[in-house]
Motif scaffolding. Sequence first.
Motif, PDB file in Angstrom:
ATOM      1  N   GLN A 184       0.827  -1.204   0.000  1.00 57.19           N
ATOM      2  CA  GLN A 184       0.000   0.000   0.000  1.00 57.19           C
ATOM      3  C   GLN A 184       0.863   1.257   0.000  1.00 57.19           C
ATOM      4  O   GLN A 184       0.512   2.267  -0.607  1.00 57.19           O
ATOM      5  N   ALA A 185       2.001   1.216   0.702  1.00 56.05           N
ATOM      6  CA  ALA A 185       2.899   2.372   0.733  1.00 56.05           C
ATOM      7  C   ALA A 185       3.437   2.675  -0.658  1.00 56.05           C
ATOM      8  O   ALA A 185       3.555   3.839  -1.057  1.00 56.05           O
ATOM      9  N   GLN A 186       3.771   1.639  -1.418  1.00 52.23           N
ATOM     10  CA  GLN A 186       4.302   1.855  -2.763  1.00 52.23           C
ATOM     11  C   GLN A 186       3.237   2.380  -3.717  1.00 52.23           C
ATOM     12  O   GLN A 186       3.554   3.083  -4.681  1.00 52.23           O
ATOM     13  N   ALA A 187       1.989   2.051  -3.435  1.00 56.21           N
ATOM     14  CA  ALA A 187       0.896   2.503  -4.314  1.00 56.21           C
ATOM     15  C   ALA A 187       0.030   3.556  -3.628  1.00 56.21           C
ATOM     16  O   ALA A 187      -1.169   3.637  -3.883  1.00 56.21           O
ATOM     17  N   ILE A 188       0.652   4.363  -2.742  1.00 61.18           N
ATOM     18  CA  ILE A 188      -0.131   5.285  -1.925  1.00 61.18           C
ATOM     19  C   ILE A 188      -0.905   6.301  -2.759  1.00 61.18           C
ATOM     20  O   ILE A 188      -2.010   6.702  -2.408  1.00 61.18           O
ATOM     21  N   TRP A 189      -0.334   6.727  -3.892  1.00 62.08           N
ATOM     22  CA  TRP A 189      -1.028   7.736  -4.699  1.00 62.08           C
ATOM     23  C   TRP A 189      -2.246   7.153  -5.411  1.00 62.08           C
ATOM     24  O   TRP A 189      -3.062   7.911  -5.944  1.00 62.08           O
ATOM     25  N   HIS A 190      -2.358   5.838  -5.413  1.00 66.37           N
ATOM     26  CA  HIS A 190      -3.575   5.202  -5.923  1.00 66.37           C
ATOM     27  C   HIS A 190      -4.531   4.855  -4.786  1.00 66.37           C
ATOM     28  O   HIS A 190      -5.731   4.665  -5.015  1.00 66.37           O
ATOM     29  N   GLU A 191      -3.994   4.769  -3.560  1.00 61.08           N
ATOM     30  CA  GLU A 191      -4.823   4.426  -2.404  1.00 61.08           C
ATOM     31  C   GLU A 191      -5.637   5.625  -1.906  1.00 61.08           C
ATOM     32  O   GLU A 191      -6.772   5.474  -1.446  1.00 61.08           O
ATOM     33  N   VAL A 192      -5.046   6.805  -1.959  1.00 63.54           N
ATOM     34  CA  VAL A 192      -5.737   8.014  -1.484  1.00 63.54           C
ATOM     35  C   VAL A 192      -5.963   8.956  -2.657  1.00 63.54           C
ATOM     36  O   VAL A 192      -5.252   8.901  -3.676  1.00 63.54           O
ATOM     37  N   LYS A 193      -6.932   9.821  -2.493  1.00 64.50           N
ATOM     38  CA  LYS A 193      -7.263  10.798  -3.524  1.00 64.50           C
ATOM     39  C   LYS A 193      -6.810  12.175  -3.052  1.00 64.50           C
ATOM     40  O   LYS A 193      -7.169  12.612  -1.954  1.00 64.50           O
ATOM     41  N   MET A 194      -6.016  12.885  -3.863  1.00 65.13           N
ATOM     42  CA  MET A 194      -5.520  14.207  -3.519  1.00 65.13           C
ATOM     43  C   MET A 194      -6.420  15.246  -4.175  1.00 65.13           C
ATOM     44  O   MET A 194      -6.711  15.176  -5.371  1.00 65.13           O
ATOM     45  N   CYS A 195      -6.834  16.246  -3.376  1.00 64.03           N
ATOM     46  CA  CYS A 195      -7.769  17.250  -3.891  1.00 64.03           C
ATOM     47  C   CYS A 195      -7.410  18.631  -3.351  1.00 64.03           C
ATOM     48  O   CYS A 195      -6.771  18.773  -2.305  1.00 64.03           O
ATOM     49  N   ARG A 196      -7.839  19.628  -4.050  1.00 63.37           N
ATOM     50  CA  ARG A 196      -7.901  20.987  -3.513  1.00 63.37           C
ATOM     51  C   ARG A 196      -9.371  21.369  -3.388  1.00 63.37           C
ATOM     52  O   ARG A 196     -10.243  20.742  -4.018  1.00 63.37           O
ATOM     53  N   LEU A 197      -9.641  22.361  -2.585  1.00 61.13           N
ATOM     54  CA  LEU A 197     -11.016  22.731  -2.288  1.00 61.13           C
ATOM     55  C   LEU A 197     -11.396  24.041  -2.971  1.00 61.13           C
ATOM     56  O   LEU A 197     -10.558  24.938  -3.142  1.00 61.13           O
ATOM     57  N   THR A 198     -12.645  24.145  -3.329  1.00 56.39           N
ATOM     58  CA  THR A 198     -13.195  25.398  -3.847  1.00 56.39           C
ATOM     59  C   THR A 198     -14.465  25.727  -3.063  1.00 56.39           C
ATOM     60  O   THR A 198     -15.115  24.848  -2.509  1.00 56.39           O
ATOM     61  N   GLY A 199     -14.771  26.986  -3.020  1.00 54.92           N
ATOM     62  CA  GLY A 199     -15.946  27.437  -2.266  1.00 54.92           C
ATOM     63  C   GLY A 199     -15.588  28.649  -1.429  1.00 54.92           C
ATOM     64  O   GLY A 199     -14.419  29.064  -1.357  1.00 54.92           O
TER      65      GLY A 199
END
Length: 660
Positions: free
Chosen positions: A449-464
Amino acid sequence: MHKKIVVAVSAVQFLLLAFVAIVVSDVHDRFFPEQLDVKAKVTLDFSQSDLRQEDVFQQLGAMSDRWELGLMKIAPDLRGDQSGQIFVQVGEKGDFPKRIQRFGHEPDAEIRDRRALAHSFANGDYLVTGKTDHIDELKHWLASHRVDQKWNEETLLTILQFLIVQSDFGVALLAVSALMVSLALYWLAVKAKGRALRVLAGVPTSRIQCEDFSHFLLAMVLAAAILDVLAALYVGFVYGWGFVPYYSKVLLLAEAMVISLTMACVLIFSVASWPNPEMLAMREPAVKRLARSSAVLKLAVFAFVLSAVSPAVSAYTNARKTAQEQIMWKSLADQAVLVFPSRPGRAGGAEIEQLFQMLQPSVGDMVRQAEADDRVVLSKAWTEDDFAIDGMTIAPYRYMVIVNERWLDIVRKKNKGLSLVPLALEQIPKDVRQFVELSIPLYVRNQQQAQAIWHEVKMCRLTGSSPFPFVRFGGQLEFARPKEVLLLVAPHVHSLFNDNFLISVASSSELSFVGLEETQKLVSERGLQNRIRVNYMAEEGILRAQLYAYFVWLRIGSIVGLLAALAIASAISAFIMAVLKAKRDFPLRLAGASWWAVLRGRIVKEWFLGGIMVMVIMLFQGTNSWLPVGLTGALVLLALPFIHIGAAAWVFAKNSLRQL
């Protein structure tokens, strides 16, 4: 006429004290329920005790019945918004109502018998509602069994300390006192001529002082009495008649403090301004000896205003944030957190670490079971300061926050305009990628999971436009602008993170569970009820947010009172100066000189002294206070010429008519 003015202004100021007494009564009733006639409150911690959990309530109940302590345990109310309380009898003896009324916005609280303690923890807050003759024996018994105890007793001294030490109440009392002292100066100024004439007539000094004191005191007491009656009626009809005695006690104590301070200042002013024979023989104005007192009072009140304005502005600007915080805390009212032992035993910190190692699998299993029912909430944040420790930066962001979908669901209920914009790997700051790749192997359940962490979690920025809430270490809510947050969304908590990470975020209240009873059941099923305590996450936050709204209004009312005191002190000082300078000002004005030319000397002098005072206050309060203190000081100093012109014009008119 002058006595009516004193009564009217005093009544307005005592109205602020009436509001202070309401806030104090509300706070008091949350910790010492008035209708239970609480004598003392104790917080007990049995984590280091040699007592068995199942024996604690039995022994406490036996002592409560034997010594007629009327011991009751405070527990949260699971109904409604779950911010209320219930009170459970620890013993069997005692005649209590089934329900008691609470002050303010608190819902009515139920009184339940000891059967309600069947699934409760012994740790927590207890109330002594009966006799106090054997409290020392109870303290000794608790100490002999190594029970940590913190006592608070309800006394008049407690109220006095609360009024003085708590800054918001202290500022309110200071504001009322400053205005009353200014009113005392006004009283002496209008009485100065009559006092001088009575001295010339041979009236004894003691009689003059006694009559002046008694008339001013009578005016204040009359205003206080009228307001006390109206305030007591208001509290009785709105909050309940059972709260009137305590409320009246607080109000009377606050009024007594203000009146005592005012009368002490009246005595000082009176002695300092007493007309002497030389002054009367030289036909000097009767108010001359008040000039120094009025100048000192004006400068002191000006300093108080400048000192109080920055905290008041901060409180006001934070009012909106507090309202948002209260809404969010209400959303978290059903969230429960795990509380672990924090005080080392004989083995010191090693014993605690060993206990945490032992509890890790159980906590992980609780998270697994709760997440299957969608009852796990995760919110953990790292700030730019955390990155700076390792020489990293997360610019243009200030926070990196990892949450699960359950947290986002809670936030979206109150923030409909929130939207998440997915980020590609190359859009993530370099230091953030390095930090995650180095840290995540310590957190995840397996290295794949550590090696594939960028597929395990979703990175986002916020708007509003609405601030985004997240939980900081220790369970504190923080709000950030959407553009400041880099968000990591974990689809699953237990399957991604290892037990070491889970117990870490659980112990810091960054991981919580939905439902107090359900969480207690999870703990009990694993036999950990003596190891782990379950608390409401939002209980203290809801209370803090509610009280903060009170304190904002107290600060604003205090500033208004101080400004009124400053206006009165400045007007009296300007009037006295105009009277003393009348022989100079009158011919200059007749010769066609402008008011600025006539008054320039005294105005510039006050500007100079006022400017020094502003800079001193700004220096002591720091850079955050520069704008509010500087702006307030400038506005006050700009208003001074108009006060001097008004006083000088009035004296000129009276001089023209030979009525001065």
